[in-house]
Design a protein around this motif. Structure first.
Motif, PDB file in Angstrom:
ATOM      1  N   THR A   1       0.781  -1.339  -0.094  1.00 23.51           N
ATOM      2  CA  THR A   1      -0.064   0.039  -0.045  1.00 23.51           C
ATOM      3  C   THR A   1       0.823   1.304  -0.072  1.00 23.51           C
ATOM      4  O   THR A   1       0.369   2.142  -0.710  1.00 23.51           O
TER       5      THR A   1
ATOM      6  N   GLN B   1      -1.307  -5.814  -3.300  1.00 23.58           N
ATOM      7  CA  GLN B   1      -1.956  -5.114  -2.154  1.00 23.58           C
ATOM      8  C   GLN B   1      -3.592  -5.365  -1.728  1.00 23.58           C
ATOM      9  O   GLN B   1      -4.137  -4.629  -1.147  1.00 23.58           O
ATOM     10  N   GLY B   2      -3.698  -6.748  -2.497  1.00 25.25           N
ATOM     11  CA  GLY B   2      -5.113  -7.152  -2.157  1.00 25.25           C
ATOM     12  C   GLY B   2      -6.380  -6.422  -3.096  1.00 25.25           C
ATOM     13  O   GLY B   2      -6.256  -6.464  -4.160  1.00 25.25           O
ATOM     14  N   GLU B   3      -7.250  -5.831  -2.376  1.00 26.09           N
ATOM     15  CA  GLU B   3      -8.485  -5.443  -3.012  1.00 26.09           C
ATOM     16  C   GLU B   3      -8.438  -4.468  -4.042  1.00 26.09           C
ATOM     17  O   GLU B   3      -9.454  -3.762  -4.674  1.00 26.09           O
TER      18      GLU B   3
ATOM     19  N   TRP C   1      -7.719  -0.382  -1.567  1.00 26.40           N
ATOM     20  CA  TRP C   1      -8.659  -1.029  -0.364  1.00 26.40           C
ATOM     21  C   TRP C   1      -9.208  -0.200   0.473  1.00 26.40           C
ATOM     22  O   TRP C   1     -10.211  -0.261   0.917  1.00 26.40           O
TER      23      TRP C   1
ATOM     24  N   TYR D   1     -14.496  -1.923   1.117  1.00 28.55           N
ATOM     25  CA  TYR D   1     -13.056  -2.595   1.184  1.00 28.55           C
ATOM     26  C   TYR D   1     -12.882  -3.379  -0.048  1.00 28.55           C
ATOM     27  O   TYR D   1     -11.793  -3.363  -0.721  1.00 28.55           O
TER      28      TYR D   1
ATOM     29  N   VAL E   1      -1.563 -12.211  -2.899  1.00 29.09           N
ATOM     30  CA  VAL E   1      -1.897 -11.322  -2.162  1.00 29.09           C
ATOM     31  C   VAL E   1      -0.897 -11.184  -0.951  1.00 29.09           C
ATOM     32  O   VAL E   1      -0.530 -12.016  -0.325  1.00 29.09           O
ATOM     33  N   ASP E   2      -0.345  -9.858  -0.598  1.00 28.07           N
ATOM     34  CA  ASP E   2       0.292  -9.809   0.326  1.00 28.07           C
ATOM     35  C   ASP E   2       0.328 -10.472   1.601  1.00 28.07           C
ATOM     36  O   ASP E   2       1.247 -11.166   2.324  1.00 28.07           O
ATOM     37  N   GLN E   3      -0.886 -10.599   2.148  1.00 25.98           N
ATOM     38  CA  GLN E   3      -1.166 -10.994   3.710  1.00 25.98           C
ATOM     39  C   GLN E   3      -1.023 -12.467   3.520  1.00 25.98           C
ATOM     40  O   GLN E   3      -0.701 -13.073   4.529  1.00 25.98           O
TER      41      GLN E   3
ATOM     42  N   THR F   1      -0.259  -0.995   7.287  1.00 23.93           N
ATOM     43  CA  THR F   1      -0.958   0.597   7.380  1.00 23.93           C
ATOM     44  C   THR F   1      -2.239  -0.103   8.259  1.00 23.93           C
ATOM     45  O   THR F   1      -2.656   0.703   9.045  1.00 23.93           O
TER      46      THR F   1
ATOM     47  N   PHE G   1      -3.572  -7.221   9.720  1.00 21.03           N
ATOM     48  CA  PHE G   1      -4.578  -8.566   9.297  1.00 21.03           C
ATOM     49  C   PHE G   1      -4.179  -9.807   9.866  1.00 21.03           C
ATOM     50  O   PHE G   1      -3.059 -10.072   9.845  1.00 21.03           O
TER      51      PHE G   1
HETATM   52  O1  LIG Z   1      -0.075  -3.603   1.426  1.00 23.94           O
HETATM   53  P1  LIG Z   1      -0.431  -3.828   2.834  1.00 23.94           P
HETATM   54  O2  LIG Z   1       0.959  -4.373   3.462  1.00 23.94           O
HETATM   55  O3  LIG Z   1      -0.739  -2.536   3.816  1.00 23.94           O
HETATM   56  O4  LIG Z   1      -1.444  -4.936   2.992  1.00 23.94           O
HETATM   57  C1  LIG Z   1      -2.727  -4.602   2.256  1.00 23.94           C
HETATM   58  C2  LIG Z   1      -3.665  -5.566   2.600  1.00 23.94           C
HETATM   59  O5  LIG Z   1      -3.352  -6.802   1.814  1.00 23.94           O
HETATM   60  C3  LIG Z   1      -5.228  -5.039   2.279  1.00 23.94           C
HETATM   61  O6  LIG Z   1      -6.088  -5.943   2.586  1.00 23.94           O
END
Ligand SMILES: O=P(O)(O)OC[C@H](O)CO
Length: 464
Positions: A10, A71-73, A92, A123, A223-225, A246, A249
């Motif tokens: 992010t 960064q997911g969504e 997201w 989200y 996805v990063d998580q 940020t 999770f």
């Molecule tokens: O980019 P990050 O580490 O803040 O993670 C973002 C998450 O995957 C959002 O759901």
């Protein structure tokens, strides 16, 4: 094997070069601009992100394979012919679609939970993609001319960098458009949101192969998580990690069946080629590091070093409570109208008490996630944590005491990169040593926990 593990997150894009044995070096890390064009809106420049991926890979030098975390969504629309993005990435955190989702009503939300496991919250990607089609003329025009592509950021990067318009199953499970039972896009959810299914990428295994980039194969995309979950070494049901970036999770491995849970969300942890998908339960706190950044800008502290140790009883036990709902409250509340709350100060309250209350508030929201996870699917007695705030010994000890669990902090800071490299086939077991262990003590009482719950109730619905 040498793998370039790129974490396109992010706030920054990082590249670590990871070798067998888990030896890793940070090749480069580049921050990118956060655009806030209106309240509640957060955007990124897709070309800037692409350029940063190229730059960090260049800095990494020659490798045998590349693995990329996204960064997911966060999602966008682009032109299939030119590859040009038609609008900035909608991140997201962006809540612009809250009203549209509310208007869909309770029955639609029940269907969304049944099909893709997710509530109707801004989200997730689905309503953001629908917003692009409804509000950006270039997007609707591209659609009517059959040139539109919609996807999470990974699909855009892979399309532009490798000519591979694909996403992976774990990332797809974050969109609100995936049929969890079938592992394919859901016609029903696409119709509900008004997202044309034919504009979405093909879904692959996380190690499905995503084309070539600079002479090396992109072996993994995820996805990063979920990459971090793998990097923490979580493989068995109940294995759980929390990443404090940020947001915060929590993910806990739940096995090969969709977990039956309330409050937290079923999600795909990973799906490797030739193996069944692994599910996880997931719960997030929108503002963790972001709340700390706010506290710093508000003058509660100047340097993170100040957050490592505090004297005497917690702020919470003295009635000073902070609920870090800067972007509302995520799981299990799903309340975008909740607002941050700072309560319980008196004439003797110091700046330091406030900084401490912010840390404790982040920990307490996370404890809510752990409690939910434990109620529904089972979480082991030990939880592995990472990310910026995990480095505060005070925070980790408070979290252990409040959650009544052992908290471990791995020695390796870059768990997302470690997970990426492992998924790409690098043997990293030796790189997964535990640096610090925190055992629960009786410094956080049941009364403290109830006090925080009362504060959360006061924070809810404020922005109505
Ligand atoms: O980019 P990050 O580490 O803040 O993670 C973002 C998450 O995957 C959002 O759901």
């Amino acid at each position: 094997m040498r793998v370039a593990a790129v974490d396109q997150g992010t706030t920054s894009t990082r590249c670590l070069v990871v070798e067998d044995g888990g030896k890793a070096r940070v090749a480069a890390s580049i921050r990118h601009a956060q655009h806030h064009p209106a309240p509640g809106r957060v955007e990124h420049d897709p070309e800037e992100l692409l350029q940063n991926i190229r730059s960090v890979l260049d800095a990494g030098g020659p490798v045998e394979a590349i693995a990329i975390a996204n960064q997911g969504e966060s999602c966008l629309a682009w032109d299939a012919k030119t590859g040009k993005a038609l609008h900035p990435v909608i991140v997201w955190q962006d809540a612009r679609t809250a009203r549209e989702l509310e208007a869909l009503g309770a029955a639609a939300e029940a269907r969304s939970k049944a099909v893709c496991g997710l509530p109707l919250d801004p989200y997730f990607s689905a309503s953001k993609m629908a917003w692009l089609l409804k509000n950006v003329p270039a997007v609707s025009e591209a659609h009517s001319q059959g040139r539109l592509r919609l996807g999470t950021t990974d699909a855009f990067f892979l399309d532009r960098l490798c000519g591979s318009f694909r996403t992976d199953l774990a990332t797809a499970s974050r969109t609100g458009l995936l049929d969890l039972a079938k592992g394919s896009w859901s016609t029903e959810m696409c119709e509900l949101h008004g997202v044309p299914l034919e504009c979405l990428p093909e879904i692959a295994a996380v190690d499905g192969g995503f084309g070539m980039l600079g002479g090396a194969p992109v072996k993994v995309s995820i996805v990063d998580q979920q990459a971090a979950l793998y990097g923490h070494g979580c493989r068995m049901p109940g294995d759980c990690k929390i990443t404090f970036g940020t947001g915060a999770f929590l993910l806990a491995v739940s096995g090969n069946e969709r977990p039956a849970i309330e409050g937290l969300l079923p999600t795909i942890a990973w799906k490797e080629q030739g193996k069944p998908a692994v599910f996880a339960i997931e719960g997030g706190v929108y503002d963790a590091g972001a709340a700390l950044e706010w506290a710093r800008s508000a003058g509660f502290f100047a340097d993170v070093g100040e957050l490592d140790a505090f004297d005497g009883p917690s702020a919470l036990s003295r009635g000073i409570v902070f609920v870090p709902a800067l972007s509302g409250l995520a799981a299990p509340y799903w309340d975008r109208e909740a607002a941050p709350l700072l309560i319980g100060m008196d004439h003797a309250t110091s700046r330091r008490d406030l900084a401490r209350a912010v840390l404790e508030g982040i920990a307490m929201l996370t404890v809510g996630l752990i409690d939910e996870a434990a109620r529904s699917a089972g979480v082991g007695k030990t939880i592995s944590i990472d990310g910026g705030i995990s480095q505060s010994a005070y925070f980790a000890q408070f979290l252990a005491s409040a959650s009544r669990r052992t908290i471990v902090v791995p020695a390796m800071f870059e768990l997302t990169a470690l997970g990426l490299a492992e998924l790409a086939g690098v043997d990293c077991a030796a790189g997964r040593a535990i640096a610090r262990t925190f055992q629960p003590d009786n410094s956080v009482s049941d009364a403290d926990r109830r006090r925080f719950t009362r504060a959360v109730e006061r924070a809810r619905g404020w922005r109505e």
